[in-house]
Design a protein around this motif. Structure first.
Motif, PDB file in Angstrom:
ATOM      1  N   ASP A  26       0.834  -1.204   0.000  1.00 31.95           N
ATOM      2  CA  ASP A  26       0.000   0.000   0.000  1.00 31.95           C
ATOM      3  C   ASP A  26       0.868   1.253   0.000  1.00 31.95           C
ATOM      4  O   ASP A  26       2.093   1.177   0.170  1.00 31.95           O
ATOM      5  CB  ASP A  26      -0.983  -0.009   1.189  1.00 31.95           C
ATOM      6  N   ALA A  27       0.233   2.398  -0.186  1.00 29.78           N
ATOM      7  CA  ALA A  27       0.973   3.655  -0.346  1.00 29.78           C
ATOM      8  C   ALA A  27       1.682   4.084   0.941  1.00 29.78           C
ATOM      9  O   ALA A  27       2.814   4.582   0.892  1.00 29.78           O
ATOM     10  CB  ALA A  27       0.012   4.747  -0.805  1.00 29.78           C
ATOM     11  N   SER A  28       1.040   3.873   2.101  1.00 29.76           N
ATOM     12  CA  SER A  28       1.619   4.388   3.353  1.00 29.76           C
ATOM     13  C   SER A  28       2.920   3.690   3.714  1.00 29.76           C
ATOM     14  O   SER A  28       3.932   4.333   4.019  1.00 29.76           O
ATOM     15  CB  SER A  28       0.618   4.221   4.505  1.00 29.76           C
ATOM     16  N   PHE A  29       2.890   2.347   3.705  1.00 31.43           N
ATOM     17  CA  PHE A  29       4.127   1.617   4.013  1.00 31.43           C
ATOM     18  C   PHE A  29       5.178   1.874   2.927  1.00 31.43           C
ATOM     19  O   PHE A  29       6.355   2.041   3.228  1.00 31.43           O
ATOM     20  CB  PHE A  29       3.854   0.118   4.157  1.00 31.43           C
ATOM     21  N   ALA A  30       4.737   1.897   1.671  1.00 22.59           N
ATOM     22  CA  ALA A  30       5.691   2.106   0.577  1.00 22.59           C
ATOM     23  C   ALA A  30       6.405   3.454   0.757  1.00 22.59           C
ATOM     24  O   ALA A  30       7.623   3.550   0.587  1.00 22.59           O
ATOM     25  CB  ALA A  30       4.967   2.052  -0.765  1.00 22.59           C
ATOM     26  N   LYS A  31       5.652   4.476   1.161  1.00 21.16           N
ATOM     27  CA  LYS A  31       6.241   5.818   1.343  1.00 21.16           C
ATOM     28  C   LYS A  31       7.274   5.797   2.475  1.00 21.16           C
ATOM     29  O   LYS A  31       8.375   6.328   2.346  1.00 21.16           O
ATOM     30  CB  LYS A  31       5.121   6.814   1.655  1.00 21.16           C
ATOM     31  N   LEU A  32       6.886   5.140   3.560  1.00 17.61           N
ATOM     32  CA  LEU A  32       7.794   5.056   4.702  1.00 17.61           C
ATOM     33  C   LEU A  32       9.095   4.328   4.325  1.00 17.61           C
ATOM     34  O   LEU A  32      10.198   4.770   4.661  1.00 17.61           O
ATOM     35  CB  LEU A  32       7.042   4.272   5.777  1.00 17.61           C
ATOM     36  N   PHE A  33       8.971   3.217   3.594  1.00 20.09           N
ATOM     37  CA  PHE A  33      10.160   2.447   3.199  1.00 20.09           C
ATOM     38  C   PHE A  33      10.993   3.237   2.195  1.00 20.09           C
ATOM     39  O   PHE A  33      12.221   3.248   2.265  1.00 20.09           O
ATOM     40  CB  PHE A  33       9.754   1.095   2.589  1.00 20.09           C
ATOM     41  N   ASP A  34      10.316   3.890   1.257  1.00 18.35           N
ATOM     42  CA  ASP A  34      10.999   4.696   0.244  1.00 18.35           C
ATOM     43  C   ASP A  34      11.795   5.811   0.925  1.00 18.35           C
ATOM     44  O   ASP A  34      12.970   6.035   0.617  1.00 18.35           O
ATOM     45  CB  ASP A  34       9.930   5.276  -0.703  1.00 18.35           C
ATOM     46  N   GLN A  35      11.161   6.491   1.877  1.00 16.26           N
ATOM     47  CA  GLN A  35      11.830   7.611   2.544  1.00 16.26           C
ATOM     48  C   GLN A  35      12.988   7.134   3.423  1.00 16.26           C
ATOM     49  O   GLN A  35      13.926   7.866   3.672  1.00 16.26           O
ATOM     50  CB  GLN A  35      10.812   8.422   3.358  1.00 16.26           C
ATOM     51  N   ALA A  36      12.892   5.876   3.876  1.00 18.78           N
ATOM     52  CA  ALA A  36      13.986   5.321   4.701  1.00 18.78           C
ATOM     53  C   ALA A  36      15.191   4.954   3.837  1.00 18.78           C
ATOM     54  O   ALA A  36      16.270   4.671   4.355  1.00 18.78           O
ATOM     55  CB  ALA A  36      13.488   4.088   5.445  1.00 18.78           C
ATOM     56  N   GLY A  37      14.989   4.916   2.504  1.00 16.84           N
ATOM     57  CA  GLY A  37      16.123   4.641   1.617  1.00 16.84           C
ATOM     58  C   GLY A  37      16.208   3.206   1.122  1.00 16.84           C
ATOM     59  O   GLY A  37      17.268   2.759   0.678  1.00 16.84           O
ATOM     60  N   ILE A  38      15.084   2.482   1.174  1.00 19.02           N
ATOM     61  CA  ILE A  38      15.094   1.108   0.651  1.00 19.02           C
ATOM     62  C   ILE A  38      15.329   1.173  -0.876  1.00 19.02           C
ATOM     63  O   ILE A  38      14.827   2.078  -1.535  1.00 19.02           O
ATOM     64  CB  ILE A  38      13.762   0.396   1.009  1.00 19.02           C
ATOM     65  N   HIS A  39      16.106   0.222  -1.399  1.00 22.56           N
ATOM     66  CA  HIS A  39      16.474   0.322  -2.823  1.00 22.56           C
ATOM     67  C   HIS A  39      15.362  -0.155  -3.754  1.00 22.56           C
ATOM     68  O   HIS A  39      15.193   0.386  -4.847  1.00 22.56           O
ATOM     69  CB  HIS A  39      17.766  -0.456  -3.074  1.00 22.56           C
ATOM     70  N   GLU A  64      -5.722  -8.101  -8.645  1.00 25.70           N
ATOM     71  CA  GLU A  64      -5.313  -7.743  -7.270  1.00 25.70           C
ATOM     72  C   GLU A  64      -3.888  -7.193  -7.274  1.00 25.70           C
ATOM     73  O   GLU A  64      -3.587  -6.204  -6.592  1.00 25.70           O
ATOM     74  CB  GLU A  64      -5.419  -8.972  -6.356  1.00 25.70           C
ATOM     75  N   MET A  65      -2.996  -7.811  -8.043  1.00 29.77           N
ATOM     76  CA  MET A  65      -1.614  -7.320  -8.113  1.00 29.77           C
ATOM     77  C   MET A  65      -1.581  -5.902  -8.686  1.00 29.77           C
ATOM     78  O   MET A  65      -0.819  -5.053  -8.213  1.00 29.77           O
ATOM     79  CB  MET A  65      -0.753  -8.249  -8.979  1.00 29.77           C
ATOM     80  N   ALA A  66      -2.410  -5.651  -9.690  1.00 33.79           N
ATOM     81  CA  ALA A  66      -2.434  -4.314 -10.306  1.00 33.79           C
ATOM     82  C   ALA A  66      -2.970  -3.272  -9.319  1.00 33.79           C
ATOM     83  O   ALA A  66      -2.437  -2.161  -9.213  1.00 33.79           O
ATOM     84  CB  ALA A  66      -3.283  -4.338 -11.573  1.00 33.79           C
ATOM     85  N   TYR A  67      -3.990  -3.648  -8.548  1.00 37.38           N
ATOM     86  CA  TYR A  67      -4.563  -2.734  -7.546  1.00 37.38           C
ATOM     87  C   TYR A  67      -3.487  -2.315  -6.517  1.00 37.38           C
ATOM     88  O   TYR A  67      -3.303  -1.131  -6.216  1.00 37.38           O
ATOM     89  CB  TYR A  67      -5.747  -3.424  -6.846  1.00 37.38           C
ATOM     90  N   HIS A  68      -2.759  -3.332  -6.000  1.00 30.05           N
ATOM     91  CA  HIS A  68      -1.743  -3.023  -4.978  1.00 30.05           C
ATOM     92  C   HIS A  68      -0.536  -2.300  -5.591  1.00 30.05           C
ATOM     93  O   HIS A  68       0.084  -1.470  -4.929  1.00 30.05           O
ATOM     94  CB  HIS A  68      -1.334  -4.302  -4.239  1.00 30.05           C
ATOM     95  N   VAL A  72       0.976   1.188  -4.231  1.00 28.84           N
ATOM     96  CA  VAL A  72       2.393   1.373  -3.859  1.00 28.84           C
ATOM     97  C   VAL A  72       2.998   2.516  -4.661  1.00 28.84           C
ATOM     98  O   VAL A  72       3.714   3.372  -4.125  1.00 28.84           O
ATOM     99  CB  VAL A  72       3.174   0.050  -4.075  1.00 28.84           C
ATOM    100  N   LYS A  73       2.716   2.548  -5.940  1.00 21.09           N
ATOM    101  CA  LYS A  73       3.280   3.570  -6.838  1.00 21.09           C
ATOM    102  C   LYS A  73       3.027   4.986  -6.295  1.00 21.09           C
ATOM    103  O   LYS A  73       3.898   5.856  -6.368  1.00 21.09           O
ATOM    104  CB  LYS A  73       2.652   3.388  -8.219  1.00 21.09           C
ATOM    105  N   ARG A  74       1.847   5.194  -5.697  1.00 24.99           N
ATOM    106  CA  ARG A  74       1.507   6.534  -5.202  1.00 24.99           C
ATOM    107  C   ARG A  74       2.380   6.937  -4.014  1.00 24.99           C
ATOM    108  O   ARG A  74       2.510   8.119  -3.712  1.00 24.99           O
ATOM    109  CB  ARG A  74       0.027   6.594  -4.815  1.00 24.99           C
ATOM    110  N   GLY A  75       2.993   5.944  -3.340  1.00 27.13           N
ATOM    111  CA  GLY A  75       3.811   6.283  -2.171  1.00 27.13           C
ATOM    112  C   GLY A  75       5.304   6.391  -2.463  1.00 27.13           C
ATOM    113  O   GLY A  75       6.074   6.785  -1.591  1.00 27.13           O
ATOM    114  N   VAL A  76       5.712   6.023  -3.671  1.00 28.31           N
ATOM    115  CA  VAL A  76       7.155   5.864  -3.944  1.00 28.31           C
ATOM    116  C   VAL A  76       7.703   6.970  -4.837  1.00 28.31           C
ATOM    117  O   VAL A  76       7.103   7.312  -5.847  1.00 28.31           O
ATOM    118  CB  VAL A  76       7.402   4.479  -4.604  1.00 28.31           C
ATOM    119  N   GLU A  77       8.872   7.499  -4.421  1.00 27.21           N
ATOM    120  CA  GLU A  77       9.560   8.472  -5.286  1.00 27.21           C
ATOM    121  C   GLU A  77      10.827   7.898  -5.882  1.00 27.21           C
ATOM    122  O   GLU A  77      11.155   8.147  -7.035  1.00 27.21           O
ATOM    123  CB  GLU A  77       9.924   9.717  -4.467  1.00 27.21           C
TER     124      GLU A  77
END
Ligand code: KIV
Length: 264
Positions: A26-39, A64-68, A72-77
């Motif tokens: 999901d976007a929230s966890f993805a954003k947190l991981f992205d901001q932490a510097g996960i590759h 279902e994979m496309a939905y998730h 995720v895409k919305r949370g990742v830079e």
């Protein structure tokens, strides 16, 4: 950290820098991981087990994979986004092309498929059409019914040699990343050394080029159990942000996985 591409991961392998990756759905966890510097962030079909409570990944659908993946895409830079191709979505080349296209359009920059040299032509076809592929060998959960359970793979010499041959064939077909799941550490090391592309391990020992964990395992919130190859980083820290920072620093320093997380 600059935006991560397959070229950045290859460069990290060449420089001997460890790659840290994790699943998110999901976007929230993805954003947190992205901001932490996960590759890299994998939208794993493990979501069938950790989100849906199923006893395998087999029921997960492309929709279902496309939905998730979209979430995720919305949370990742910056992290590289990899989406799993679910069970039977790449049984033949035409299906693989159509379904991989859906996941790329949902926001993935790479798709992951489980299997050995039988995937060579499919991988070449995807790469020729602009779709980067991550291969996956070892305990490939979509084959749980062939394996007779979630068991360590590659323990006997013939199977280990076949895995090495498969890994080389997948690289030659155009795969740009390889995940190795639940195999002896010595085999993880041998495959990593035999390939030019980066190799990411989960229960494959400390000598792969990087590590991946299912986020629910890394945070100790999986509904079933804590696998031997994982560690509860939340227990060691107390909050999710620090837990992910610790996971990344332990992978970078070569402290995770330790002997206790490793198969012989
Ligand atoms: O589905 C998944 O989360 C995976 C990882 C275990 C590598 O394939």
């Amino acid at each position: 950290m600059a935006k991560i591409t397959t070229a950045s991961l290859l460069n990290m392998k060449q420089q001997g820098e460890k790659i840290s990756t994790i699943t998110a759905y999901d976007a929230s966890f993805a954003k947190l991981f992205d901001q932490a510097g996960i590759h890299a962030i994998l939208i794993g079909d493990s979501l069938g087990m950790v989100l849906q409570g199923q006893d395998s990944t087999l029921p997960v659908t492309v929709e279902e994979m496309a939905y998730h993946t979209r979430s995720v895409k919305r949370g990742v830079e910056k992290s590289l986004i990899i989406a799993d191709m679910p069970f039977m979505s790449y049984a033949n080349q035409e299906q693989a092309i159509a379904n991989a296209a859906l996941l790329m359009q949902a926001g993935a920059s790479m798709v992951k498929m489980e299997g050995g040299a039988w995937l060579n032509d499919t991988i070449s076809a995807l790469v020729e059409r602009g779709i980067p592929v991550c291969a996956h060998l070892g305990l490939t959960p979509q084959s749980v019914n062939i394996f007779g359970g979630f068991k360590v793979q590659g323990r006997d010499n013939d199977k280990a040699q076949k895995m090495i041959d498969d890994a080389k064939a997948l690289e030659a077909a155009g795969a740009q990343l390889l995940v190795l799941e639940c195999i002896p550490a010595s085999l993880g090391e041998a495959i990593t050394k035999a390939l030019t592309i980066p190799v990411i391990g989960i229960g494959a020992g400390k000598d792969t080029d990087g590590q991946i964990l299912v986020m629910h395992d890394a945070l100790g919130i999986a509904c079933n159990y804590m696998p031997k190859f994982s560690r509860n980083f939340l227990q060691d820290t107390g909050d999710i942000k620090s837990a992910i920072a610790l996971y990344i620093s332990e992978v970078t320093a070569g402290n995770f996985p330790a002997d206790e997380h490793t198969f012989k």
